[in-house]
Design a protein around this motif. Structure first.
Motif, PDB file in Angstrom:
ATOM      1  N   ARG A 568     -33.403 -22.972 -79.314  1.00 50.74           N
ATOM      2  CA  ARG A 568     -34.337 -22.765 -80.415  1.00 50.74           C
ATOM      3  C   ARG A 568     -33.700 -21.887 -81.483  1.00 50.74           C
ATOM      4  O   ARG A 568     -32.699 -21.208 -81.240  1.00 50.74           O
ATOM      5  CB  ARG A 568     -35.631 -22.118 -79.905  1.00 50.74           C
ATOM      6  N   ARG A 569     -34.310 -21.863 -82.633  1.00 53.16           N
ATOM      7  CA  ARG A 569     -33.792 -21.083 -83.764  1.00 53.16           C
ATOM      8  C   ARG A 569     -33.697 -19.604 -83.370  1.00 53.16           C
ATOM      9  O   ARG A 569     -34.642 -19.035 -82.819  1.00 53.16           O
ATOM     10  CB  ARG A 569     -34.712 -21.247 -84.969  1.00 53.16           C
ATOM     11  N   LEU A 587     -29.002 -21.788 -86.009  1.00 55.92           N
ATOM     12  CA  LEU A 587     -29.729 -21.763 -87.280  1.00 55.92           C
ATOM     13  C   LEU A 587     -30.783 -22.862 -87.335  1.00 55.92           C
ATOM     14  O   LEU A 587     -31.867 -22.660 -87.893  1.00 55.92           O
ATOM     15  CB  LEU A 587     -28.756 -21.941 -88.455  1.00 55.92           C
ATOM     16  N   GLU A 588     -30.454 -24.047 -86.794  1.00 49.85           N
ATOM     17  CA  GLU A 588     -31.405 -25.167 -86.736  1.00 49.85           C
ATOM     18  C   GLU A 588     -31.263 -25.830 -85.377  1.00 49.85           C
ATOM     19  O   GLU A 588     -30.148 -26.117 -84.949  1.00 49.85           O
ATOM     20  CB  GLU A 588     -31.103 -26.216 -87.819  1.00 49.85           C
ATOM     21  N   ASN A 591     -32.007 -32.179 -83.575  1.00 49.15           N
ATOM     22  CA  ASN A 591     -33.131 -33.080 -83.919  1.00 49.15           C
ATOM     23  C   ASN A 591     -33.061 -34.419 -83.193  1.00 49.15           C
ATOM     24  O   ASN A 591     -33.938 -35.257 -83.335  1.00 49.15           O
ATOM     25  CB  ASN A 591     -33.192 -33.306 -85.435  1.00 49.15           C
ATOM     26  N   PRO A 598     -27.092 -28.940 -82.497  1.00 44.00           N
ATOM     27  CA  PRO A 598     -27.722 -27.857 -83.267  1.00 44.00           C
ATOM     28  C   PRO A 598     -26.758 -27.281 -84.305  1.00 44.00           C
ATOM     29  O   PRO A 598     -25.539 -27.322 -84.127  1.00 44.00           O
ATOM     30  CB  PRO A 598     -28.050 -26.819 -82.192  1.00 44.00           C
ATOM     31  N   LEU A 599     -27.351 -26.773 -85.408  1.00 47.46           N
ATOM     32  CA  LEU A 599     -26.565 -26.102 -86.447  1.00 47.46           C
ATOM     33  C   LEU A 599     -26.422 -24.631 -86.064  1.00 47.46           C
ATOM     34  O   LEU A 599     -27.430 -23.957 -85.797  1.00 47.46           O
ATOM     35  CB  LEU A 599     -27.269 -26.221 -87.808  1.00 47.46           C
ATOM     36  N   ARG A 609     -22.396 -27.975 -87.102  1.00 49.71           N
ATOM     37  CA  ARG A 609     -23.096 -28.498 -85.925  1.00 49.71           C
ATOM     38  C   ARG A 609     -22.129 -28.602 -84.747  1.00 49.71           C
ATOM     39  O   ARG A 609     -20.974 -28.978 -84.914  1.00 49.71           O
ATOM     40  CB  ARG A 609     -23.727 -29.854 -86.223  1.00 49.71           C
ATOM     41  N   ARG A 630     -35.235 -18.410 -94.704  1.00 42.62           N
ATOM     42  CA  ARG A 630     -34.273 -19.389 -95.208  1.00 42.62           C
ATOM     43  C   ARG A 630     -32.878 -18.811 -95.073  1.00 42.62           C
ATOM     44  O   ARG A 630     -32.643 -17.668 -95.479  1.00 42.62           O
ATOM     45  CB  ARG A 630     -34.549 -19.734 -96.683  1.00 42.62           C
TER      46      ARG A 630
END
Length: 937
Positions: A568-569, A587-588, A591, A598-599, A609, A630
């Motif tokens: 998770r973030r 960070l992300e 998906n 993940p980023l 990624r 952000r």
């Protein structure tokens, strides 16, 4: 068959009727025929093979017997029928082509090969008194879709019938002849590679015509003409220099290719050939649209190749042949533009043309009235339309799936049309040099022109109809024997000769290696030395270890992917592999659970990624940290500040290097119990403690390698030698399941109990035996389940069209939801047909049988509209099911209508109900009208 007491007398009588002297190969073949032999004649196009077939006709008539003359296509049958009628009179010559029956009881009948195959299976009385069968273009047995028919005929013909096989030049003529001799008895193979009209090869560069080869004084070719090579090099250099000049755009100037790089326009090519005295010419263009466009291009130019007298004669032929066409259809068919092209000596020729148009072109070209024809390669398949010159625009063609270079065999077949015997002293083949990346170099053209490789490969395989007829006629055992006599099996058996020799060599090597181990393998085959058992045990352990390693890698990869998908973030992780190694913050989240990426931002300020490839084992969050709402990770300052915050947040977490030392993510795998047992057995083996164990192991491993290779070769031999019989048995199994074949019960020899009897064909099976279609079993299933009951004539024709139609150039059948069905009855019948098709394909997969093609409903609206209205414009408009403004060409429309007629005729004869048979008869009458009925052959 007895020989005439007047040896050679019939051949003398025959030659007296001819206006030319026979060539040596023709004499050799005819003499063999008169001696009672069968013959196989392989000779180039235009060499005069058909004279041998005509002599067979002469022999049959002279003896008061029958001769069948078979061809692969209806147009050839029509042509040969006309030739024989002119020589022997209409009362002696018949014609059977599926949709035509003329004087079928005549002593000589010309027919398509499928008609004879059907007569053989039906045991037709017309076979009585048959002494000769001519199989023209017998090399069609290599055809993927229809080739099996030729082998079926050759195998089923009565033994006393003499077979005359006429083939284009093939490189394995002796192999083919050897097979025919095996299955038909005495057969003389006559191979002649001499062209009666010499063929000269040229390359047209712009408007200049060059010889392809540098010929010596005796006309023998050597190397590629150096003048041709120099000229092409100069053009390329000029083009390169032109490319450096700035492109000027002004009045009358356009960007794009310069005049040097453009291929010559078609009217200019024809005009160049006309100046050189090389007309008439056939230009092969591997596209129907390209052929039509070529004629239109010439019509826009001032090109005219005919005089007033020519135009008068051309008009007479057009009027005679096309007089039965309705005036309302002429505009739809572009008749007036087609006529204008003919009057100027120009025409296209392809399968998309209306048959009467195509046959008119053939007559005018043969008469020398049309001087330039633009044709697809179908013209090369037997139609008697020789020319002085053949032009090839390109040496690449689309084979239905991709663009492929022409093979030497295709090049030879196409250029074989050049040079008319008795008219031209030489023929000419011209290749257009096309500037650009895909152009063929002169050396490549020379390679095609110099090679004569055209091997004949069998396409024979049991079908449902063939299988049911074989079971009905002879039973499985004899059917196996017949399949083993096929050319397909003959070629397969010859192909395994080398493999069998390999097995024999391997057996010798095994005996030699066994001797090194002190084992006489031949004398004591069952007493393997212990070392081989030990080596096999070690091989099992190695394979088990590899399997466990593969499984562990897959498990680790799957576990790593699951762990990545769960991040998770703000989670802090350790990247433990690759140059991005170290701490990172998410960070992300990922998906895509199937491929989680993940980023992240690493402690070294890299953002990007990551995937499972960046981790040596399972990764999970070490902790977490807060992130701004952000994160502009592309800005260096943001990455620097965030990397600093990451290092601060990781204080107190487990140090990554310490984790690597402890092997986190690389936990020991579960030990396989079988692997433990194998290792224990190896340690306890009697060989394990020997001092020279490893030296003996190396010998044993060598033995196992040769043994393994031998087993693989044996499997290949088995697959090749029994493939047709296995396919036959699988089809019998499926047909038995579906009730087309039954296995009866017989009392055992002892009188106690019963045993399985031979398969027998049921009433449903006899229905299938009369259906000759690519979808034969599906048609039979639809008939016996009565799902087509209650349809009207046009509705039945529409539904049957789905059994034969194939959407051209597509990846599969037209989707049914894209078609506006004409009636609810048609819709329901097609739904039921698709349901049966799906069930059949599932059974075929289970039995490992090639699946039957799916129904294609793309022709349903067109044939229904034609059957109900007879309006050609409306029917062609209805054929545009995709709504893209591209209806079927008229020739394709007629061809598919005739295929529907053929299947309707089978339903009329084989249908299980009188009502359905009557409906099929009315449907035939409704479709066979207008352009469909006008043949022009």
């Amino acid at each position: 068959m007895t020989t005439s007491p007047d040896e050679g007398g019939q051949l003398r009588q025959f030659t007296e009727l001819l206006t030319f002297r026979l060539d040596p190969f023709q004499v050799q073949a005819c003499e063999a025929l008169e001696r009672g032999h069968g013959v196989l004649v392989c000779a180039p196009t235009g060499a005069g093979k058909t004279v041998v077939g005509e002599f067979a006709v002469h022999l049959a008539l002279a003896a008061g017997r029958k001769c069948f003359y078979t061809t692969p296509i209806k147009a050839l049958s029509n042509q040969k029928h006309n030739d024989l009628v002119r020589r022997y009179g209409a009362e002696n010559i018949g014609l059977l082509t599926g949709d035509q029956s003329v004087n079928g009881d005549a002593p000589v009948v010309v027919m398509t090969t499928e008609v004879l195959r059907n007569m053989l299976y039906a045991g037709s009385e017309a076979l009585q008194g048959l002494s000769h069968v001519v199989m023209d273009e017998v090399h069609f047995l290599a055809d993927r879709m229809r080739g099996a028919v030729w082998e079926e005929v050759i195998l089923h013909l009565p033994e006393d019938v003499r077979l005359v096989s006429l083939s284009a030049t093939v490189s394995n003529a002796e192999e083919f002849g050897g097979w025919i001799q095996t299955v038909r008895g005495d057969t003389t193979v006559v191979v002649d590679e001499h062209r009666p009209v010499p063929l000269w090869q040229h390359v047209l560069v712009g408007k200049r015509l060059f010889d392809l080869f540098d010929y010596d004084r005796e006309g023998k070719q050597h190397l590629v003409d150096p003048d041709l090579i120099r000229h092409i090099a100069h053009r390329r250099e000029a083009e390169r220099l032109t490319d450096w000049e700035p492109r000027r755009r002004g009045p009358g100037r356009q960007g794009g290719r310069s005049g040097l790089s453009r291929p010559p326009a078609r009217p200019d090519v024809i005009a160049s050939l006309d100046r050189e005295g090389l007309l008439p010419a056939i230009t092969f263009i591997f596209s129907r649209a390209g052929c039509d466009a070529a004629v239109k291009q010439c019509l826009r130019s001032p090109l005219r190749l005919t005089n007033d007298n020519d135009r008068k004669r051309i008009a007479e032929v057009i009027d005679r042949r096309c007089g039965d066409l309705a005036e309302s259809d002429l505009v739809v068919l572009d008749y007036y533009e087609w006529r204008e092209g003919l009057l100027r000596g120009l025409a296209a020729h392809h399968a998309g043309m209306l048959p009467v148009f195509r046959h008119t072109v053939e007559e005018l070209f043969t008469a020398g009235l049309v001087k330039a024809v633009f044709a697809t390669e179908t013209l090369a398949l037997g139609i008697n339309m020789p020319a002085r010159t053949v032009v090839l625009e390109k040496l690449i063609k689309f084979n239905g799936e991709q663009h492929m270079p022409l093979t030497p065999g295709e090049y030879t077949q196409l250029t074989g049309r050049a040079g008319r015997r008795g008219i031209d002293i030489e023929g000419h083949a011209v290749v257009l040099w096309q500037p650009g990346e895909n152009t063929a170099e002169p050396s490549e053209i020379a390679g095609l022109a110099s090679t004569r490789t055209f091997p004949l490969k069998s396409s024979f395989a049991p079908s449902y109809n063939m299988t049911i007829n074989l079971v009905n006629q002879m039973g499985p055992e004899q059917a196996h024997q017949l399949l083993e006599r096929s050319f397909a099996q003959y070629q397969a058996d010859r192909s395994v000769v080398g493999m069998v020799r390999g097995v024999e060599r391997g057996e010798k090597m095994l005996s030699e290696i066994a001797a090194e181990l002190g084992w006489d393998r031949r004398a004591n085959p069952d007493r393997e030395p212990p070392i081989l058992d030990y080596v096999r045990l070690r091989a099992k352990i190695s394979e088990r270890e590899r399997a466990q390693s593969r499984a562990s890698r897959l498990q680790r990869r799957a576990a790593t992917a699951d762990a990545l998908a769960a991040l998770r973030r703000g989670d802090i992780i350790n990247i433990n592999q690759g140059r991005r190694g170290g701490l990172a913050v998410v960070l992300e989240p990922a998906n895509d659970p199937a491929d989680p990426r993940p980023l992240v931002l690493t402690e070294n300020r890299w953002a990007g990624r990551v995937s499972s490839a960046d981790f040596a084992g399972i990764t999970s969050a070490l902790g977490s940290m807060s992130l701004p709402k952000r994160v502009e990770h592309r800005q260096p300052r943001v990455r620097r500040d965030l990397a600093s915050a990451l290092l601060s947040a990781s204080t107190g977490l487990m140090v990554p290097s310490a984790r690597r030392r402890r092997g986190v993510g690389d936990e020991p795998a579960d030990i396989d119990p079988e692997l433990l047992e194998l290792r224990e057995a190896m340690r306890k083996h009697s060989v394990h403690g020997l001092a020279d164990r490893e030296a003996k192991v190396r010998i044993g491993e060598r033995y196992l390698r040769v043994e393994r290779d031998n087993d693989q070769i044996r499997n290949k031999v088995s697959a090749a030698t029994n493939s047709l019989a296995r396919t036959f048995d699988r089809i019998v199994g499926l047909l038995t399941e579906r009730g087309f074949i039954t296995v009866g019960q017989e009392r055992s020899d002892s009188g106690m109990g019963t045993r399985g009897g031979d398969p027998r064909v049921t009433a449903d099976g006899r229905l299938l035996a009369r259906i000759y279609s690519e979808s034969d079993l599906l048609v039979a299933e639809c008939l016996r389940t009565r799902i087509w009951k209650g349809l009207g004539p046009a509705e039945l024709a529409a539904v049957l069209s789905a059994m034969v139609f194939e959407t051209r150039g597509s990846d599969g059948p037209t989707p049914s939801h894209a078609i506006d069905m004409p009636t609810q009855k048609v819709r329901r019948a097609l739904v039921e047909t698709r349901r049966l098709s799906g069930q059949l394909r599932a059974d075929e997969n289970r039995h490992r049988i090639a699946p039957t093609r799916e129904p294609d409903e793309g022709f349903v609206p067109a044939v229904y509209r034609w059957a109900t209205t007879g309006d050609l414009a409306a029917a062609l408009a209805a054929s545009d099911v995709a709504g893209g403004g591209t209806p079927l060409p008229a020739g394709d429309f007629v061809r598919w209508c005739r295929q529907v007629l053929d299947l309707l005729d089978q339903v009329r004869n084989a249908g299980p109900e009188a009502g359905l048979r009557a409906t099929a008869k009315r449907a035939i009458d409704d479709i066979r009208r207008g352009v469909v009925a006008v043949d022009g052959g």
